[in-house]
Motif scaffolding. Sequence first.
Motif, PDB file in Angstrom:
ATOM      1  N   GLY A   1      -1.202   4.507 -12.671  1.00 46.18           N
ATOM      2  CA  GLY A   1      -1.486   4.485 -11.242  1.00 46.18           C
ATOM      3  C   GLY A   1      -2.963   4.628 -10.946  1.00 46.18           C
ATOM      4  O   GLY A   1      -3.703   5.252 -11.714  1.00 46.18           O
ATOM      5  N   HIS A   2      -3.410   4.001  -9.849  1.00 55.32           N
ATOM      6  CA  HIS A   2      -4.762   4.155  -9.321  1.00 55.32           C
ATOM      7  C   HIS A   2      -4.666   4.718  -7.914  1.00 55.32           C
ATOM      8  O   HIS A   2      -3.811   4.291  -7.125  1.00 55.32           O
ATOM      9  CB  HIS A   2      -5.504   2.810  -9.302  1.00 55.32           C
ATOM     10  N   ALA A   3      -5.530   5.677  -7.590  1.00 50.94           N
ATOM     11  CA  ALA A   3      -5.427   6.351  -6.291  1.00 50.94           C
ATOM     12  C   ALA A   3      -6.792   6.874  -5.860  1.00 50.94           C
ATOM     13  O   ALA A   3      -7.767   6.808  -6.605  1.00 50.94           O
ATOM     14  CB  ALA A   3      -4.416   7.495  -6.365  1.00 50.94           C
TER      15      ALA A   3
ATOM     16  N   THR B   1       0.805  -1.215   0.000  1.00 46.72           N
ATOM     17  CA  THR B   1       0.000   0.000   0.000  1.00 46.72           C
ATOM     18  C   THR B   1       0.842   1.272   0.000  1.00 46.72           C
ATOM     19  O   THR B   1       1.967   1.298   0.488  1.00 46.72           O
ATOM     20  CB  THR B   1      -0.937   0.026   1.217  1.00 46.72           C
ATOM     21  N   GLY B   2       0.239   2.354  -0.551  1.00 48.45           N
ATOM     22  CA  GLY B   2       0.863   3.664  -0.558  1.00 48.45           C
ATOM     23  C   GLY B   2       0.159   4.600   0.394  1.00 48.45           C
ATOM     24  O   GLY B   2      -0.404   4.175   1.403  1.00 48.45           O
ATOM     25  N   VAL B   3       0.160   5.895   0.086  1.00 49.39           N
ATOM     26  CA  VAL B   3      -0.465   6.887   0.967  1.00 49.39           C
ATOM     27  C   VAL B   3      -1.462   7.769   0.232  1.00 49.39           C
ATOM     28  O   VAL B   3      -2.014   8.700   0.806  1.00 49.39           O
ATOM     29  CB  VAL B   3       0.608   7.773   1.641  1.00 49.39           C
TER      30      VAL B   3
ATOM     31  N   ALA C   1       1.028   2.199  -8.876  1.00 57.62           N
ATOM     32  CA  ALA C   1       0.513   0.838  -8.842  1.00 57.62           C
ATOM     33  C   ALA C   1      -1.016   0.893  -8.827  1.00 57.62           C
ATOM     34  O   ALA C   1      -1.616   1.962  -8.667  1.00 57.62           O
ATOM     35  CB  ALA C   1       1.039   0.109  -7.603  1.00 57.62           C
ATOM     36  N   PRO C   2      -1.671  -0.253  -8.978  1.00 56.19           N
ATOM     37  CA  PRO C   2      -3.135  -0.276  -8.874  1.00 56.19           C
ATOM     38  C   PRO C   2      -3.585  -0.180  -7.425  1.00 56.19           C
ATOM     39  O   PRO C   2      -2.778   0.003  -6.510  1.00 56.19           O
ATOM     40  CB  PRO C   2      -3.490  -1.639  -9.481  1.00 56.19           C
ATOM     41  N   LEU C   3      -4.903  -0.308  -7.204  1.00 52.50           N
ATOM     42  CA  LEU C   3      -5.438  -0.295  -5.851  1.00 52.50           C
ATOM     43  C   LEU C   3      -5.184  -1.629  -5.164  1.00 52.50           C
ATOM     44  O   LEU C   3      -5.154  -2.683  -5.805  1.00 52.50           O
ATOM     45  CB  LEU C   3      -6.949  -0.032  -5.866  1.00 52.50           C
ATOM     46  N   ALA C   4      -5.017  -1.554  -3.846  1.00 49.84           N
ATOM     47  CA  ALA C   4      -4.882  -2.756  -3.027  1.00 49.84           C
ATOM     48  C   ALA C   4      -6.087  -2.856  -2.095  1.00 49.84           C
ATOM     49  O   ALA C   4      -6.780  -1.862  -1.834  1.00 49.84           O
ATOM     50  CB  ALA C   4      -3.587  -2.721  -2.218  1.00 49.84           C
TER      51      ALA C   4
ATOM     52  N   PRO D   1      -2.510  -7.755   2.445  1.00 52.20           N
ATOM     53  CA  PRO D   1      -3.195  -7.070   1.346  1.00 52.20           C
ATOM     54  C   PRO D   1      -3.012  -7.797   0.019  1.00 52.20           C
ATOM     55  O   PRO D   1      -2.031  -8.522  -0.183  1.00 52.20           O
ATOM     56  CB  PRO D   1      -2.525  -5.694   1.318  1.00 52.20           C
ATOM     57  N   LYS D   2      -3.970  -7.586  -0.864  1.00 54.96           N
ATOM     58  CA  LYS D   2      -3.895  -8.148  -2.213  1.00 54.96           C
ATOM     59  C   LYS D   2      -4.256  -7.048  -3.205  1.00 54.96           C
ATOM     60  O   LYS D   2      -4.985  -6.113  -2.882  1.00 54.96           O
ATOM     61  CB  LYS D   2      -4.851  -9.330  -2.358  1.00 54.96           C
ATOM     62  N   TRP D   3      -3.729  -7.188  -4.422  1.00 52.53           N
ATOM     63  CA  TRP D   3      -4.096  -6.226  -5.456  1.00 52.53           C
ATOM     64  C   TRP D   3      -5.582  -6.341  -5.753  1.00 52.53           C
ATOM     65  O   TRP D   3      -6.127  -7.445  -5.836  1.00 52.53           O
ATOM     66  CB  TRP D   3      -3.287  -6.457  -6.722  1.00 52.53           C
ATOM     67  N   PHE D   4      -6.231  -5.200  -5.902  1.00 48.24           N
ATOM     68  CA  PHE D   4      -7.671  -5.185  -6.168  1.00 48.24           C
ATOM     69  C   PHE D   4      -7.951  -4.866  -7.638  1.00 48.24           C
ATOM     70  O   PHE D   4      -8.713  -5.559  -8.291  1.00 48.24           O
ATOM     71  CB  PHE D   4      -8.349  -4.152  -5.257  1.00 48.24           C
ATOM     72  N   THR D   5      -7.326  -3.818  -8.164  1.00 50.35           N
ATOM     73  CA  THR D   5      -7.488  -3.485  -9.570  1.00 50.35           C
ATOM     74  C   THR D   5      -6.222  -3.867 -10.328  1.00 50.35           C
ATOM     75  O   THR D   5      -5.237  -4.309  -9.751  1.00 50.35           O
ATOM     76  CB  THR D   5      -7.760  -1.985  -9.752  1.00 50.35           C
TER      77      THR D   5
END
Length: 891
Positions: free
Chosen positions: A472-474, A424-426, A445-448, A458-462
């Motif tokens: 990127g997804h945010a 995960t990011g911020v 990265a994509p969403l987690a 956590p796992k990747w969601f998108t």
Amino acid sequence: MGSRRRTISTIQFRTLGTLDLRAADGRELHSLLAQPKRIALLAYLCIAQPRGYHRRDTLLGLFWPDSDQEHARTSLRKSLHILRRALGEDAILSRGDEEVAVDFQRVSCDVASFEELVGGNQFQDALQLYGGDLLTGFFVDDAPEFEQWLHAERSRLRSVAARAAYRGAEQLEKSGDYPGAVGLARRSQQLANTDEHMLRKLIALQFKAGDRSAAVDTYDAFARALAAEYQTEPAAETRSLIKQIRSAGDALVRETAVSGRADGERDGDASDSRRVSPSIVSEAEKEKGNSRHQRRMRDAIFALAFVISVTAIWGWTRLTPPKQVLRYTLTIDSAEAIRRFNPFSGRVAISPDGSRFAYVGGSKNQVLMRPRNELHAKAMPGTEDAFTPFFSPDGKSVGFLREKSVWIAPLTGGPPIHVSDSLTGVAGASWGSDGFIYTNGSVMAPLARVEARQGAVPKWFTALDTAKGEFGHAWPDVLPNGHGVVFTVLFGGKNTLTGKASSAIAVADVPSGKHRVIIDDATHPVYISSGVLLYVTSNRTLMMVPFDQNSMTVTGEPTALIEGLQLGSFGATDLAVSSTGTLVYSIGPVRAEQDKGQLVWMTRDGKPSPLDPDWQGLFQYPALSPDGNQLAITQIPDGRNSDIWIRQLIGGATVQLTHDRFFNAGAEWTPDGRSVTFHANARNGASDLLTQLSDGSTKAVPVFHGGRAFRPRWSPDGKWLTFEREKEDPDRNDIVGIRPGIDTALVPLVATGMHAGMQAVSPDSHWMAYGSDVTGRFEVYVVPFPNTKAGKWQISILGGVLPKWSAHGNEIIYRDTSGDVMSVAVMTAPTFSFSKPRRLFVAKWSEFPFNGYAVSPDGQRILMIRHIGEGVPDKLIVVENWFDELKKSRK
């Protein structure tokens, strides 16, 4: 009903409903009532909790926020003098020079009496004092903090009155006084007309009082109002109650009809349903033998109850005037200052019920929790260095992010819960009703998606659609029905409309994660339950558009709402909405102005000298050529898209080197001083390393492709190109190298299992300094090169980053955790040794940001980026009852 307790106080101050202030002899104090700010001051001293003495500093901020300290204190002294002259010298007390209070033996305020009666369970007496909302229609110019306090206190007292009416209804219900209980329940529901708990009490009491039709009508009116205003329906518990009442009433009609005919009554007499439960129906059976006179008396009583219930129906169904929309700036104490705006992370959240603000700030960048009815926030322990706060759906916990980790802090206290430490990011997080937290992935990265519990994985969601340029997804926001997530898609590459970075709003299905774009030129979506999707455009305008969460489609045209929102390079903004209709957002300068910097030469003792006072911008990563005559630097002119610029330090000519791609940064000179190597983001999110002649006569040539590569650094002998590389596990940055023309695969140099980077190779190409947080804090280390496993020395003591070698190889310069520039003398022969670090000069991060620096070839000057932004503070704007304003915008 018990008699109201009398007080000894001489001055009567009424604030609930009609404003009134009377002296001991009953005279109305007209002169004081005509001075709103002094009346407001008196009201605050009488009502604010905890009751007693209040600090003058607090009063200054409440009533004179725009005045300097001297003028504000003069105004306060004058106001207190006027109050004492009107009320009596002993009515206003002082304790020392800094605290004042009201003498409640001299001044009787209805709010204090009201709350005392409620605390003593004398609910009916208390409700006689509650003549209306606190200071109805009262307003003070130029005192936004007081207006905020007044609005919060007004809401609080209204809730206290609603609960008092509810509990009073319960008391009368237990005593068998159903008509009286209905009256109090009706008042409770009028005071809290969206509280279904109180609505159900009113409906049940109406039915118990024998008026089934009133109970049904009350429910129907409420259901119509919900459908019209919020496009929703009553809660399942409320629907269940009315279903039981309808079915029980139908059965009772049939039962009463049979009984009535047995007694020879008219069919029409049996149409009134007069009981609520089988036990009451049994009583109806027992009454078969009652005399005709008793039945007539009973019918008269029920007729009276019907009239009362009709009145209750009228009170509920009559049009309620719209609530006042209150807009103000949230003033924050300097010790609790909000964290400086960051283009990659969030700062502000509001609880679902709108009772609390959470924001990141203070000296340690903690999560600060501020109740709406208080002037100060409290730091939540264990939340240091937090980003992006977010609330749980029930409002009992607040989550926050650190880079690659998710945390939960319960509002009841205790240490934060460590949810996860990878992926995960911020840049955004949302806690869904399904028990999962959705957040962006670390670094493009994509969403987690991670379960909201300790130790979850956590796992990747998108998944990124790299074919369309997604990198990127945010900023995710989970829809209330749990079926989807709206979020921001970041695009880059030549195939976008502008050829630069852009963004759009997409919606992803839960749990598959499959997504599609629904709104272009948009970021930071927020869904609100009335069927509206909010978002911010690239020109910083808050927009709304009708959105159906069930079909997950846009159903209407967008409407502009507010201009000038704070907006970061990659979609960050302060935007939060409670389910009760409170909006929080921030306004401020565009990032290019806010983060504007100037290049400054600093001597070793910290004396500054601007490189060029007229050359200002958003700069990053300055790098001097080996001879010190040229400067390569990253510029971000629009606050979002970066390019490499070359400046001739002799002559001052400046040219833009890169034009392709949307993100070119971190240039490093080749040892011959003719070219620069830099990293550039490709359309698929990978960071390629490119080399280009500094005069721009040729196109950039790839030197590494495939994978996330950053911060290229050449060894001075030209044999090695080193760089940071983020591997498949985004929790780990390793330092790798490659010998161009020799190696066909990357050579691992430093792998700590944590973060390792910011490397610099010594002038003789035999040693390498770098930074790593392997101990939990970044420190500076030195290892042999390229045989990096042959030894390791930590040369910093209390943290360190960004090491640089002097041209002679006898000194390493770095910045410590506070930003100060430090020096360590080193010897590399016969073995490596070093001295204790010493401070060259103070350089706080707030003045000299974490954007890199360069050391002159002679080691006597250091080129740094000094922040010179406008210094305009962020303004957090709060809008109360915003849904009423939003409904007008929709129409």
